[in-house]
Design a protein around this motif. Structure first.
Motif, short mmCIF file in Angstrom:
data_model
loop_
_atom_site.label_atom_id
_atom_site.label_comp_id
_atom_site.label_asym_id
_atom_site.label_seq_id
_atom_site.Cartn_x
_atom_site.Cartn_y
_atom_site.Cartn_z
N UNK A 43 -11.59 -66.56 -45.54
CA UNK A 43 -11.27 -65.29 -45.54
C UNK A 43 -10.74 -65.03 -46.90
N UNK A 44 -11.56 -63.92 -47.72
CA UNK A 44 -10.95 -63.71 -48.87
C UNK A 44 -10.57 -62.13 -48.78
N UNK A 45 -9.02 -62.20 -48.76
CA UNK A 45 -8.25 -60.96 -48.62
C UNK A 45 -7.89 -60.31 -50.20
N UNK A 46 -7.94 -58.97 -50.05
CA UNK A 46 -7.39 -58.41 -51.22
C UNK A 46 -7.19 -56.80 -50.75
N UNK A 47 -7.22 -56.00 -51.75
CA UNK A 47 -6.59 -54.66 -51.35
C UNK A 47 -7.70 -53.58 -51.09
N UNK A 48 -9.12 -54.07 -51.02
CA UNK A 48 -10.07 -53.33 -50.73
C UNK A 48 -10.70 -53.48 -49.15
N UNK A 49 -11.37 -52.73 -48.61
CA UNK A 49 -11.75 -52.99 -47.16
C UNK A 49 -12.72 -53.87 -47.14
N UNK A 50 -13.25 -54.35 -48.37
CA UNK A 50 -14.61 -55.31 -48.32
C UNK A 50 -15.13 -55.13 -49.58
N UNK A 51 -16.57 -55.47 -49.46
CA UNK A 51 -17.57 -55.01 -50.53
C UNK A 51 -17.84 -53.73 -50.34
N UNK A 52 -17.78 -52.79 -51.34
CA UNK A 52 -18.11 -51.36 -51.11
C UNK A 52 -19.12 -50.83 -52.03
N UNK A 102 -19.58 -74.08 -44.21
CA UNK A 102 -18.42 -73.25 -43.67
C UNK A 102 -18.91 -72.27 -42.78
N UNK A 103 -18.24 -72.06 -41.68
CA UNK A 103 -18.94 -71.66 -40.46
C UNK A 103 -19.10 -69.99 -40.66
N UNK A 104 -17.96 -69.41 -41.28
CA UNK A 104 -18.06 -67.99 -41.57
C UNK A 104 -17.41 -67.49 -42.64
N UNK A 105 -17.66 -66.70 -43.50
CA UNK A 105 -17.03 -66.13 -44.59
C UNK A 105 -16.88 -64.59 -44.41
N UNK A 106 -15.71 -63.97 -44.60
CA UNK A 106 -15.62 -62.57 -44.56
C UNK A 106 -14.62 -62.02 -45.67
N UNK A 107 -14.96 -61.13 -46.19
CA UNK A 107 -14.31 -60.32 -47.56
C UNK A 107 -13.70 -59.15 -46.80
N UNK A 142 -16.38 -57.28 -44.74
CA UNK A 142 -18.04 -57.68 -45.14
C UNK A 142 -18.13 -59.22 -44.70
N UNK A 143 -19.17 -59.18 -43.80
CA UNK A 143 -19.38 -60.74 -43.40
C UNK A 143 -20.56 -60.97 -43.97
N UNK A 144 -20.45 -62.14 -44.77
CA UNK A 144 -21.54 -62.92 -45.53
C UNK A 144 -22.32 -63.72 -44.57
N UNK A 145 -23.48 -63.58 -44.64
CA UNK A 145 -24.63 -64.15 -43.66
C UNK A 145 -25.49 -65.08 -44.41
#
Length: 281
Positions: A191-200, A246-251, A263-266
């Motif tokens: 999980x990549x966490x920062x101050x935005x909702x994800x990739x916008x 890696x099973x899942x990656x979410x920004x 944002x879920x990377x697939x």
């Protein structure tokens, strides 16, 4: 009883990278660390701190140079980022986690030889004292021993070259490298966490979230200028992590860590296209 690494593969591990302005905001950081502590199961934290490092560089008269979201690190800058990342930020996070009952330990990549790295080639761009870790050389067994002992590792963005030199390393890359290495032992989520909702689609509009993205779509967004600067290495690392197990990656925004909303990377789906954000592609 000693549990062998291969026998733990069904155990889940959450690797969380926190960065952006969250690290520099005491209230937001405290809230995030509480949520991190509430994550179920095994966990590991990686943090950045570039905003604070840049502010201190200005105060000390050290020029900050960035190329495609990556910092140019000369000798003075290396001293600065080591003090900021491995010192003040790392130890304050560990102290905050201990306060709420999370038994954390602060580490750089030099500690326990956990994350050795190769100094980046000066061609075509000389980034200075910047390292690129190889996931296959990450000391996954040692890190897993800490985790199995009930200790939560907290990694800063400093690695080493094995020859006595510390190296500044992109925190997103560290998260990717550690997640990839530990995916051989655990079912790993990143999980990549920062101050935005994800990739916008529009950086000024939090409602323009791109909910899913594969690598092909990422390249189109990049050509359109939707993806730029620090988001470039974040997404490059995300897709490499998926490709390497890696099973899942979410920004996502740090406030949504427990919701896992972002944002879920697939993986690319042969012969099909992912549903896009309205008005894209």
């Amino acid at each position: 009883m000693v549990v062998k690494d291969k026998e733990r593969k069904e155990e889940r591990l959450s690797i969380v990278k926190i960065g952006g302005n969250i690290v520099d905001d005491p209230e937001l950081l405290e809230s995030f660390l509480c949520d991190f502590h509430r994550l179920e199961g095994r966990k590991l934290l990686v943090h950045g701190g570039g905003v604070m490092a840049s502010k201190m560089a200005v105060e000390l008269g050290i020029e900050t140079k960035m190329i495609q979201g990556r910092r140019i690190t000369d000798a003075d800058t290396l001293k600065l980022v080591t003090m900021v990342y491995a010192g003040w930020i790392n130890k304050n996070m560990v102290a905050s986690l201990q306060k709420i009952g999370c038994n954390a330990i602060g580490l750089s990549g030099a500690d326990g030889n956990t994350i050795p790295a190769l100094r980046r080639s000066p061609v075509p761009v000389d980034y200075g004292f910047v390292g690129d870790p190889d996931p296959e050389k990450v000391n996954a067994h040692f890190i897993s021993q800490l985790i199995e002992a009930g200790i939560t590792p907290v990694f800063c963005a400093i690695t080493h070259d094995g020859n006595g030199s510390l190296l500044n390393t992109n925190a997103d890359t560290i998260a990717y490298s550690v997640a990839t290495a530990l995916s051989e032992i655990y079912e790993t989520s990143l999980y990549y966490c920062f101050e935005k909702e994800g990739v916008l689609m529009d950086m000024t509009d939090p409602d323009s979230l791109i909910r899913t993205m594969n690598r092909e779509e990422c390249e189109v967004y990049r050509q359109q200028g939707v993806i730029a600067d620090g988001m470039i290495p974040k997404l490059d690392n995300s897709f490499r992590a998926i490709e390497k197990g890696v099973k899942e990656v979410i920004i996502l925004h740090a406030k949504n860590l427990l919701l896992k909303k972002g944002t879920v990377l697939v993986e690319n789906q042969p012969g099909s296209k992912q549903k896009q954000h309205p008005g894209t592609l």
